[in-house]
Write a protein that holds these residues in place. Structure first.
Motif, PDB file in Angstrom:
ATOM      1  N   ILE A 111      61.682  64.033  66.932  1.00 23.02           N
ATOM      2  CA  ILE A 111      61.618  63.884  65.477  1.00 23.02           C
ATOM      3  C   ILE A 111      60.596  62.800  65.157  1.00 23.02           C
ATOM      4  O   ILE A 111      60.438  61.828  65.890  1.00 23.02           O
ATOM      5  CB  ILE A 111      62.987  63.509  64.865  1.00 23.02           C
ATOM      6  CG1 ILE A 111      63.512  62.199  65.462  1.00 23.02           C
ATOM      7  CG2 ILE A 111      63.995  64.635  65.061  1.00 23.02           C
ATOM      8  CD1 ILE A 111      64.762  61.676  64.762  1.00 23.02           C
ATOM      9  N   ASP A 112      59.877  62.995  64.061  1.00 22.69           N
ATOM     10  CA  ASP A 112      58.955  61.985  63.563  1.00 22.69           C
ATOM     11  C   ASP A 112      59.720  61.072  62.612  1.00 22.69           C
ATOM     12  O   ASP A 112      60.295  61.534  61.617  1.00 22.69           O
ATOM     13  CB  ASP A 112      57.774  62.634  62.849  1.00 22.69           C
ATOM     14  CG  ASP A 112      56.853  63.364  63.823  1.00 22.69           C
ATOM     15  OD1 ASP A 112      56.620  62.816  64.915  1.00 22.69           O
ATOM     16  OD2 ASP A 112      56.371  64.465  63.492  1.00 22.69           O
ATOM     17  N   LEU A 113      59.753  59.807  62.916  1.00 26.12           N
ATOM     18  CA  LEU A 113      60.503  58.844  62.121  1.00 26.12           C
ATOM     19  C   LEU A 113      59.742  58.530  60.832  1.00 26.12           C
ATOM     20  O   LEU A 113      58.507  58.569  60.794  1.00 26.12           O
ATOM     21  CB  LEU A 113      60.733  57.568  62.937  1.00 26.12           C
ATOM     22  CG  LEU A 113      61.470  57.789  64.270  1.00 26.12           C
ATOM     23  CD1 LEU A 113      61.536  56.497  65.073  1.00 26.12           C
ATOM     24  CD2 LEU A 113      62.870  58.337  64.027  1.00 26.12           C
ATOM     25  N   PRO A 114      60.466  58.219  59.772  1.00 29.89           N
ATOM     26  CA  PRO A 114      59.796  58.004  58.482  1.00 29.89           C
ATOM     27  C   PRO A 114      58.957  56.725  58.455  1.00 29.89           C
ATOM     28  O   PRO A 114      59.271  55.753  59.132  1.00 29.89           O
ATOM     29  CB  PRO A 114      60.971  57.902  57.506  1.00 29.89           C
ATOM     30  CG  PRO A 114      62.130  57.446  58.344  1.00 29.89           C
ATOM     31  CD  PRO A 114      61.931  58.077  59.682  1.00 29.89           C
ATOM     32  N   ARG A 115      57.906  56.777  57.665  1.00 32.72           N
ATOM     33  CA  ARG A 115      57.092  55.578  57.457  1.00 32.72           C
ATOM     34  C   ARG A 115      57.860  54.580  56.594  1.00 32.72           C
ATOM     35  O   ARG A 115      58.519  54.951  55.630  1.00 32.72           O
ATOM     36  CB  ARG A 115      55.786  55.915  56.743  1.00 32.72           C
ATOM     37  CG  ARG A 115      54.899  56.882  57.489  1.00 32.72           C
ATOM     38  CD  ARG A 115      53.531  56.944  56.831  1.00 32.72           C
ATOM     39  NE  ARG A 115      52.717  58.024  57.381  1.00 32.72           N
ATOM     40  CZ  ARG A 115      51.402  58.063  57.335  1.00 32.72           C
ATOM     41  NH1 ARG A 115      50.731  57.075  56.748  1.00 32.72           N
ATOM     42  NH2 ARG A 115      50.731  59.076  57.849  1.00 32.72           N
ATOM     43  N   GLN A 116      57.716  53.322  56.944  1.00 34.14           N
ATOM     44  CA  GLN A 116      58.233  52.263  56.095  1.00 34.14           C
ATOM     45  C   GLN A 116      57.133  51.847  55.119  1.00 34.14           C
ATOM     46  O   GLN A 116      55.955  52.161  55.303  1.00 34.14           O
ATOM     47  CB  GLN A 116      58.688  51.071  56.938  1.00 34.14           C
ATOM     48  CG  GLN A 116      59.770  51.411  57.952  1.00 34.14           C
ATOM     49  CD  GLN A 116      61.045  51.919  57.312  1.00 34.14           C
ATOM     50  OE1 GLN A 116      61.544  51.332  56.348  1.00 34.14           O
ATOM     51  NE2 GLN A 116      61.583  53.023  57.832  1.00 34.14           N
ATOM     52  N   ASP A 117      57.514  51.127  54.074  1.00 37.76           N
ATOM     53  CA  ASP A 117      56.542  50.698  53.068  1.00 37.76           C
ATOM     54  C   ASP A 117      55.395  49.933  53.726  1.00 37.76           C
ATOM     55  O   ASP A 117      55.629  49.007  54.512  1.00 37.76           O
ATOM     56  CB  ASP A 117      57.210  49.802  52.019  1.00 37.76           C
ATOM     57  CG  ASP A 117      58.163  50.563  51.117  1.00 37.76           C
ATOM     58  OD1 ASP A 117      58.075  51.809  51.104  1.00 37.76           O
ATOM     59  OD2 ASP A 117      59.006  49.912  50.453  1.00 37.76           O
ATOM     60  N   GLY A 118      54.185  50.333  53.435  1.00 40.29           N
ATOM     61  CA  GLY A 118      53.013  49.624  53.919  1.00 40.29           C
ATOM     62  C   GLY A 118      52.500  50.098  55.263  1.00 40.29           C
ATOM     63  O   GLY A 118      51.425  49.672  55.695  1.00 40.29           O
ATOM     64  N   GLU A 119      53.237  50.952  55.948  1.00 38.75           N
ATOM     65  CA  GLU A 119      52.769  51.454  57.239  1.00 38.75           C
ATOM     66  C   GLU A 119      51.710  52.526  57.034  1.00 38.75           C
ATOM     67  O   GLU A 119      51.856  53.409  56.183  1.00 38.75           O
ATOM     68  CB  GLU A 119      53.936  52.011  58.055  1.00 38.75           C
ATOM     69  CG  GLU A 119      54.925  50.942  58.508  1.00 38.75           C
ATOM     70  CD  GLU A 119      56.084  51.506  59.294  1.00 38.75           C
ATOM     71  OE1 GLU A 119      56.809  50.705  59.929  1.00 38.75           O
ATOM     72  OE2 GLU A 119      56.288  52.745  59.286  1.00 38.75           O
ATOM     73  N   THR A 120      50.648  52.444  57.835  1.00 40.36           N
ATOM     74  CA  THR A 120      49.550  53.394  57.710  1.00 40.36           C
ATOM     75  C   THR A 120      49.131  53.880  59.093  1.00 40.36           C
ATOM     76  O   THR A 120      49.488  53.291  60.111  1.00 40.36           O
ATOM     77  CB  THR A 120      48.333  52.750  57.019  1.00 40.36           C
ATOM     78  OG1 THR A 120      47.903  51.620  57.794  1.00 40.36           O
ATOM     79  CG2 THR A 120      48.680  52.289  55.609  1.00 40.36           C
ATOM     80  N   GLY A 121      48.340  54.936  59.114  1.00 42.40           N
ATOM     81  CA  GLY A 121      47.829  55.450  60.367  1.00 42.40           C
ATOM     82  C   GLY A 121      46.707  54.584  60.913  1.00 42.40           C
ATOM     83  O   GLY A 121      46.119  53.759  60.202  1.00 42.40           O
TER      84      GLY A 121
END
Length: 252
Positions: free
Chosen positions: A184-194
Motif C-alpha cells: 500500500i502507498d501511505l498517504p502524504r503528510q502536509d508539506g511532503e513532496t516528491g
C-alpha cells in the motif's frame, strides 16, 4: 609489520582471541615470510542471514559479532550490552520483544587492509547488505528466543550513498520472493513532496507459514526540505528522506 596496522586495537582477552583468528586467516592464506604467489583467500564473514528466527539465545554465535547494545527501533545503539545474553536489560516494545543492536566484526576489513586488497576491503568494510550500510538488531521474547529481525538503512552515511538507500527495500523483498507481497502507498503528510518527480512512501507485507515480513520503502522530501535554498538559490545537500526497513517476525 603486517600486524602493526591491526595490533593497536587489541587490548583485552577477547580482542586477543580476535587477533589470533586474523593471524590464522593470514597464515592460511600463505602470507607467511617467504611465501610468494599464494592465492588470496576469501574467508567467510558472519552476517545477518546466519541468524535464524526461533534460535535460542544460547545458540547464537558468541564471537562473530560486536558492539551489542539495546536497540532503538532500527536506530542508533542505546544501552551497551556485553552479549546477546543480556537482552533482558532492554525495555520491551509494544509486542513484548526486546531489541538487541549489533554490528559485524571488522576483523576481515582489517585483514583486507593489511594485505592492501581494494576488492576485499570493499567486500568486508562496514555492516552492509550488498552496497547498503545497515543498522541490524534481533528481537527476543522473554524466553530468550529470536522472535524477530530488524534491518534498517543507516542514515549516517554520506549523502551520495543515502540517496540510493530506498533501493534496499526492493532487494530485501526479492530475497523472500517477489510474489505475494501486499503493498500500500501511505498517504502524504502536509508539506511532503516528491524528489525529482518521485514520491515513494510504501509498506509491503507478506506472510508465510512460519514468518511475517514487513518492508517500508521511502523516497520523498519532508515538510521544509528542498533541494534549493529559497533565499540564496544555493543547492542544499541531504534534503530528502531515502530509506528502507525490514521487520520479520516468527509465527507460532
Amino acid at each position: 609489520m603486517l600486524f602493526r596496522s591491526v595490533g593497536t586495537r587489541f587490548s583485552d582477552g577477547k580482542d586477543l582471541r580476535s587477533l589470533h583468528r586474523v593471524a590464522v586467516a593470514l597464515a592460511a592464506a600463505g602470507f607467511a615470510a617467504g611465501a610468494a604467489g599464494a592465492a588470496e583467500p576469501t574467508p567467510s564473514k558472519a552476517d545477518i542471514w546466519s541468524l535464524k528466527l526461533g534460535m535460542p539465545v544460547d545458540e547464537l554465535p558468541a564471537d562473530e559479532f560486536i558492539d551489542y547494545a539495546c536497540g532503538t527501533n532500527g536506530g542508533p545503539p542505546g544501552r551497551v550490552l556485553d552479549s546477546w545474553a543480556e537482552f533482558a536489560k532492554c525495555a520491551p516494545d509494544g509486542q513484548g520483544l526486546r531489541e538487541v543492536y549489533f554490528r559485524y566484526d571488522d576483523e576481515m576489513e582489517y585483514w583486507a587492509r593489511a594485505i592492501d586488497n581494494a576488492a576485499l576491503i570493499e567486500r568486508y568494510a562496514g555492516t552492509r547488505i550488498g552496497s547498503y550500510h545497515v543498522i541490524l538488531s534481533l528481537l527476543f521474547d522473554d524466553a530468550g528466543v529470536v522472535a524477530g529481525v530488524r534491518i534498517a538503512t543507516d542514515p549516517r552515511v554520506e549523502t551520495e550513498q543515502r540517496q540510493f538507500a530506498y533501493g534496499l527495500g526492493r532487494l530485501l523483498m526479492g530475497r523472500y520472493g517477489v510474489e505475494e507481497w501486499a503493498c500500500i502507498d501511505l498517504p502524504r503528510q502536509d508539506g511532503e513532496t516528491g524528489l525529482a518527480g518521485t514520491f515513494l512512501k510504501r509498506r509491503c507485507d507478506k506472510t508465510t507459514d512460519d514468518r511475517r515480513l514487513i518492508v517500508w520503502t521511502n523516497l520523498y522530501q519532508k515538510a521544509g526540505q528542498s533541494v534549493q535554498d529559497r533565499f540564496t538559490a544555493e543547492t542544499r545537500q541531504g534534503q530528502f528522506e531515502s530509506s528502507a526497513k525490514l521487520e520479520m517476525y516468527l509465527r507460532r
